[in-house]
Design an enzyme around this catalytic site. Structure first.
Site, PDB file in Angstrom:
ATOM      1  N   VAL A 113       0.835   3.107   5.798  1.00 12.05           N
ATOM      2  CA  VAL A 113      -0.444   3.820   5.753  1.00 12.05           C
ATOM      3  C   VAL A 113      -0.327   4.941   4.734  1.00 12.05           C
ATOM      4  O   VAL A 113       0.617   5.752   4.819  1.00 12.05           O
ATOM      5  CB  VAL A 113      -0.786   4.418   7.120  1.00 12.05           C
ATOM      6  CG1 VAL A 113      -2.010   5.328   7.028  1.00 12.05           C
ATOM      7  CG2 VAL A 113      -1.009   3.307   8.143  1.00 12.05           C
ATOM      8  N   VAL A 117      -1.216   3.824  -1.502  1.00 11.67           N
ATOM      9  CA  VAL A 117      -0.217   4.819  -1.868  1.00 11.67           C
ATOM     10  C   VAL A 117       1.119   4.505  -1.179  1.00 11.67           C
ATOM     11  O   VAL A 117       2.083   4.085  -1.815  1.00 11.67           O
ATOM     12  CB  VAL A 117      -0.701   6.248  -1.496  1.00 11.67           C
ATOM     13  CG1 VAL A 117       0.422   7.263  -1.657  1.00 11.67           C
ATOM     14  CG2 VAL A 117      -1.890   6.632  -2.392  1.00 11.67           C
ATOM     15  N   CYS A 118       1.166   4.692   0.105  1.00  4.31           N
ATOM     16  CA  CYS A 118       2.428   4.594   0.831  1.00  4.31           C
ATOM     17  C   CYS A 118       2.976   3.171   0.812  1.00  4.31           C
ATOM     18  O   CYS A 118       4.186   2.968   0.917  1.00  4.31           O
ATOM     19  CB  CYS A 118       2.240   5.087   2.262  1.00  4.31           C
ATOM     20  SG  CYS A 118       1.485   6.732   2.304  1.00  4.31           S
ATOM     21  N   VAL A 119       2.114   2.184   0.702  1.00  2.00           N
ATOM     22  CA  VAL A 119       2.567   0.795   0.574  1.00  2.00           C
ATOM     23  C   VAL A 119       2.716   0.428  -0.898  1.00  2.00           C
ATOM     24  O   VAL A 119       3.762  -0.054  -1.327  1.00  2.00           O
ATOM     25  CB  VAL A 119       1.581  -0.169   1.272  1.00  2.00           C
ATOM     26  CG1 VAL A 119       2.029  -1.611   1.088  1.00  2.00           C
ATOM     27  CG2 VAL A 119       1.464   0.177   2.750  1.00  2.00           C
TER      28      VAL A 119
END
Lengths: 206, 206, 206, 206, 206, 206, 206, 206
Positions: A113, A117-119
């Protein structure tokens, strides 16, 4: 010219769970909260079931992003847990990359999540370093469908394979005969319709 | 065979805002007006925050297309502002291209109205000249989702990377420690859910 | 590795309108009928405005597929009109291909009903013969969004560029100064919001 | 047999803002966050503009529900603010009801989070006590469209009038000539399309 | 207890077109612009076809709201046209009400922009004065489906009948034999599918 | 660089129907059940009509997955039917692959339930072995649109062509004159709108 | 004050099928064609199963509206069939009303195309004459969801009960024991999911 | 004229769970399975928490409808369980009605599968006998949104109040101080967003 079929191999795969934190989850609106919670826990359960090395990481747990979802800590009490001091792209954190390298696996299953971005950032970094990367799309969430679509396209163009937790479980398992009850339980716990099929079937048989 | 990861670099990126004009905005229907206004201003704010050279351009401001959204002029009072006398593809305007070249940047972040024309045309031209091009999809708008999808595909096939303003901000920032308060303020001003997280957090801490 | 930017050139483009027949139109459900009718007529109007050679073709006009939409015949009274005796892929009809070759153009703008057959088949054939092919997506229709998406992907993978009538008009026109009133009239006749902008503007100016 | 037209009267109306708290807002998913934030602030601005007595109330501010959105406190620094110690239906809190009665108004405009509880309960109670109740639907939010629809129906069956902040502003104002600039500013600040109309108009006039 | 069937009667019905102005139309987003334009013109055409007295009114034509859509003026060159100096509810304008009374009709067909204000307010006022009111829902538009739904409910609760232009035309006409060609032409001009049916039928017959 | 046009050839194509079982069908929610049933039977009917070798396979028929849909057994009473003892990817079953090889065909049309597993896995395996693979998207189903989209992208990236049963039928038939009545009957039985066209046409002709 | 429960009684109910004609069906876009065809045939099958007197009527069969769907004629070969010479509201046709009166039934189940005209008009007329009217909503179709919603509200306000074919079948049947196999067959033929349940059940039992 | 506010009273309410059976659940498609499962279990948990008398009933458990969802049996091991031998409307079963009467409660909370039959029929019967009936809409499911809407309207017109499980829990609880931890746990177990709020809050406090 086509992308060759790189098949998930339970002896060569690791799972990266990125920033499933209680504050950040309030940002996720491209998927219903009940379904999303179920998908994330299903991915965690399958990682445990297949004994895949799993790495947890968070961003700024002490601040508004909030702590990691407690269930994930409970499922993986001994997993490497990298609380990043500030790097947005988890791949920029050397502990995180070291933990991945320590697994010796070349196939990375990534969820988190928010998706773009985070992935997406560690997905792109991992691809650049030669890993085979599989995005677990339905255990990843973001602001809305429009931003999700853009993120999927960017990762896909870079060579990531887009999958779902169910596809991952099935591709890892290969053959029901490896453990009928084990896979059946996993599916029953996370797919209400499948649970209903089993309940109906069991009653009819008895 | 895959597209390599070209990462946004705040020292090598410029922003092009194309035809965010008060008349043309009435054509945008693939995104809610409140959300779209917020996205465009978020992109402007991040450009200013990261001190990215930014170039504004408009088409026929004197006619029904209307003037540029005043907030953009206020945020970038000194930015190059190219009021094109007629070229539909901004890249056909030599002043516009000269302004881009003057920045010395090789990464271009492009957003505008409408997506399949004012965005897609300069995106395709910039790619043809060897720039790395990032479409800020959610700060770009058009008639409906069907036309947007077609435009995204055309740009993607030509090599553009599809992003969102939030992804751009995070990829440019790299690490929260570079400026926690700065990035936090940017996100708080443009993501109501994030603002709420910060407010709750702050109260609980005090 | 990316697809290079092949830009529409009004001196090198022809339009193919495939099977816009009154019976077949009842199959189109991926787009609202009012909008679809407008899009098809907008494409026809722009073809006439830019004097693009245009070719009409139909399949089994005498049967349930019905005759061509009368407005198209009226707009192009002298265009080649190939009533195919049975070929489903218009490219299998030698008269149709001959008519295309007679234009001497290398860029083909194709629209029709239904997308995955009457549009996709000649698109794929034309690409195989080296034409530059542009699908006018919003002047093409089919059963539902799912079948449309599959068709778009097949054509795109084969190298077609996905566009809209508005994008086509703008890319062909290049510069408003070539004919402000001509393009303005075209847009005003087919984009209600743009017509409103012009009406408001005109009143305010007088 | 029909419900008679009870028209909003700015001399007889009060506004109740119920539980717009930073934690509870993360539950709202039947409306886009950007739009919802704008709607709530628009309602607050119009209450101030028309000098309507306004009452704020919250539920368990000290706990996970979070504090009231700070903007509301800033807009109404002197308004009665009832931090309920536990009552879910604000009408069960005697201070809240006393504050309403102290206004002497008989028309109540109610909005809050979430719709089927924090809004519906006091709406039903107020109707039962003979007030004319107007639900400001778009400044109220809840889990999803299905639960919103059920809540709307329950309130409507009990006699509430369903409105929007825009309808409220217009019905209170009655006539533009009462204050053209005031209403124009209100609309311009909360309707991007209307702001664009004004910007275009102003430029054309000068 | 049920609402009795009040049937539209072409000898007792008048049409009120409220604020279909070029600026205000940019606010309409609950319906596709091509379809909305068609619906408004269809209502105008049927009013003329059935010779229903029609009254036009606008709000602040000189300002950003913009002038009335020119087509409406052309269709009704001699209709009463009330440019309201400021009243938001058209019923507050005595000239408007006088024009309605002058028709001597008791059934009012009302459409306009935006639904919850320019339509709902005069609808509620007309009901309060004992008129039978029919809202032409699809020739009325507003910001989004949520605000439309709230407006529909308020008007319905007050006793208005919700209709569409097609239903109005059919209920007024009663019997095809009154004028087959007239009604057929009206439908053919505003329902593309119906036009196609007629074209197919005609060809097959010849 | 583009994917070349490999055209379906009825003398070189085989159909694989994977896991259309009564239990598994309860998992399919990305497509309406009535439409999905029709699509699957349409694919079966066209396979029989074009005399394409067809292979049926199931997974765990004796358990909760349920038996194959009886209609498929009735349409293909003599087709190879491989009840897999446990392999999730049908391609891992040597009987299944042997049956495919025995057809001597190089073009494979694949449909099944669920898309990201029972369809995607053999699609990827077949591509890896050099087959030309065509996914019949609308005769395949899965949990929701999000998982379907991910599956489509993975198969497409590997080189599969995405089609629909209607596109398949038309590309195989090539020319209506090969059998007007045969194709007409097939379409009439599975496309209600087309059946209506034929009925209207026939009446008008008589 | 509430509407009392009038329960469908198979000895007191008749079915009216209004204008399910092959041309008019091309206008129906608020429901998928496969599902709509199934719903209409399900209603016809249940009418036959419960031996409800059924009356068919059409409007202008000889013209573009097209003939009645042939399946309906086949299911009800001896039913009264009123081809109206021009009346739009079937209730204006004395033969139609006489046929209804001849049944002696007081409960009328009405379905047709399009909802706001061919269904709504006779529904309103029947209510006005004191019949209990049940609209079979899912066997009725119209242009889009917006027009359907308006039509439902008008009929409901007048006292009609909104039902579905499945609800009708179940309310008429009352008790499975009246004929388990009969009702089971009806459901199995028109609800794919139910058919699958029966198939799975039967296999497991054997 | 309006419906008076009948407020849920935990000392006067009973819960009826109708036909939540493993086979019938495969018919539910108007709500996501993960969310629906959660809603049903939430309703069950709140019934237990508030000690509301609860009655379970099923239809034909031995056949394809399947057994009751096992979780419901586990939560209510001692509740009256009426396995109806054939009555479709549970109210036609005298044991079921007797069990309700034995509770002595006058407020009935009803949920079940499918909405327009298993819920609507007993709702209408209970209203006819003078009970106050509350439909728990989000713990009830059916084929699609269209059939749900029709069912809601029929029940509402008869006097039922439409609620959700969350609204029910809050209206029964009245005041957080009655049991902060109890209600908090209930919400935390069934609303992922609320659970996240609590987790964030707790961490921040420690």
């Amino acid at each position: 010219m086509n992308k060759p079929y790189v098949r998930l191999d339970k002896d060569n795969a690791a799972v990266l769970l990125v920033d499933h934190q209680t504050g950040l989850l309030s940002l996720v609106r491209d998927i219903d909260p009940d379904r999303f919670k179920n998908n994330v826990l299903a991915l965690a359960d399958l990682a445990r079931y297949f004994k895949l090395p799993t790495i947890l990481t968070t961003s700024f747990e002490e601040g508004p992003n909030g702590p990691i979802v407690p269930e994930l800590k409970q499922i993986f009490p001994d997993a490497p847990f990298i609380a990043r001091p500030g790097q947005i792209n988890a791949w920029d954190n050397s502990d995180f990359v070291a933990a991945i390298k320590a697994t010796g696996k070349k196939q990375l299953l990534i969820a988190g999540v928010v998706t773009e971005v985070c992935v997406a950032f560690p997905v792109l970094s991992a691809l650049a370093e030669g890993y085979e990367v599989f995005v677990v799309t339905d255990a990843s969430g973001t602001f809305n469908a429009m931003t999700r679509d853009a993120a999927w396209r960017r990762m896909e163009a870079a060579g990531a394979q887009l999958m779902t937790w169910f596809g991952v479980a099935c591709e890892l398992h290969r053959d029901w005969r490896n453990d009928v009850e084990g896979l059946g339980t996993l599916l029953s716990n996370h797919i209400p319709d499948y649970r209903n099929l089993i309940t109906s079937y069991t009653q009819n048989r008895t």
